[in-house]
Design an enzyme around this catalytic site. Sequence first.
Site, PDB file in Angstrom:
ATOM      1  N   CYS A 136    -173.242  -8.371 -33.309  1.00  0.00           N
ATOM      2  CA  CYS A 136    -173.451  -7.113 -34.087  1.00  0.00           C
ATOM      3  C   CYS A 136    -174.570  -7.370 -35.240  1.00  0.00           C
ATOM      4  O   CYS A 136    -173.988  -8.127 -36.171  1.00  0.00           O
ATOM      5  CB  CYS A 136    -172.205  -6.545 -34.820  1.00  0.00           C
ATOM      6  SG  CYS A 136    -172.615  -4.970 -35.743  1.00  0.00           S
ATOM      7  N   CYS A 139    -173.649  -5.835 -38.772  1.00  0.00           N
ATOM      8  CA  CYS A 139    -172.614  -6.389 -39.461  1.00  0.00           C
ATOM      9  C   CYS A 139    -173.029  -7.706 -39.953  1.00  0.00           C
ATOM     10  O   CYS A 139    -172.665  -7.972 -41.075  1.00  0.00           O
ATOM     11  CB  CYS A 139    -171.566  -6.893 -38.331  1.00  0.00           C
ATOM     12  SG  CYS A 139    -170.997  -5.380 -37.236  1.00  0.00           S
ATOM     13  N   ASP A 140    -173.604  -8.584 -39.042  1.00  0.00           N
ATOM     14  CA  ASP A 140    -173.712  -9.940 -39.713  1.00  0.00           C
ATOM     15  C   ASP A 140    -175.193 -10.328 -39.878  1.00  0.00           C
ATOM     16  O   ASP A 140    -175.673 -11.575 -40.364  1.00  0.00           O
ATOM     17  CB  ASP A 140    -173.364 -11.024 -38.547  1.00  0.00           C
ATOM     18  CG  ASP A 140    -171.964 -10.796 -38.023  1.00  0.00           C
ATOM     19  OD1 ASP A 140    -171.087 -10.192 -39.019  1.00  0.00           O
ATOM     20  OD2 ASP A 140    -171.337 -10.723 -37.030  1.00  0.00           O
TER      21      ASP A 140
END
Length: 318
Positions: A136, A139-140
């Site tokens: 992701c 997300c990261d």
Amino acid sequence: MTEEKVKVLIIGSGPAGYTAAVYAARAGLKPVMITGGQPGGQLTTTNDVENYPGYPEGVNGPQMMMDFQKQAERFGTDIRFGQVTSVDFSGYPHKAVVDDKHEITAESVIISTGASAKHLGIPSEKEYYNKGVSACAICDGFFYKDKVVAVVGGGDTAAEEATYLANLCPKVYLLVRRDEMRASKIMQSRVLNTPNIEVLWNTQTDEILGDGESVNAMRVVDTQTGEKREIALEGFFVAIGHTPNTGIFKDYLDMDETGYLKTIPGSSKTNIEGVFATGDAADKVYRQAVTAAGTGCMGALDAERFLQAKEMELVSEN
């Protein structure tokens, strides 16, 4: 087989399930949650969560899910570790079987079974997960700011992740195993017109390389010539899609061609009265913890209103 009756059954945990549980429990509906095979969902495999409101210093993914669980339990949610192995939505009330041995009859069902990221299946992918390997970018990606990264995949998801990372990273490699992408024309255009994205056509990942603690390179193979080479980088993003965990519902609920549950727009309602879909089991667009939690709230409120309407029907009939 043992049997019991409940007002609200929540199938699956994670941000959607736990949020639904908080709302349903506070409404006095005494929800029963069956956590599923991965209690807490995908976030339990994430080290750092920095984009969920209320955690100004960030939070460890498993710890965050423990916080969610404690809050749901505080209001009286009956959380049980187990797997719903089959359902029967052909009549009312609805039925679900847990671990092939316990049948629950539920007046309403909230589905929060999530989705699982597809993986390449190479050993190093698992070895370096959360140590340079991610599924992701949204997300990261922030953790890889100013670093060289790679994205593997040829669809819209891969194209979106590559262009997102291109705003953070000086160089993004996009690995496409064929000589063309499956992504939509507009997404292909964005990729090809972003100067710091380099598309490696006819390329597959042979291995992700590192020092045991973090990723420092990848070894790729040309699918036409078989030639292998190593490329230095620090982040590797797998973007070959997700599989919604919805197989047990296929005989009853409407879903798209990839298995995501369909809901009535603006609600969590499915085609079956009293069954509600939340989180990543129904969301193939955003797939974030905060949006999953939002739909969990919707699921609980929809279930509460449904049960109230059912009670009113009984009163009027009598």
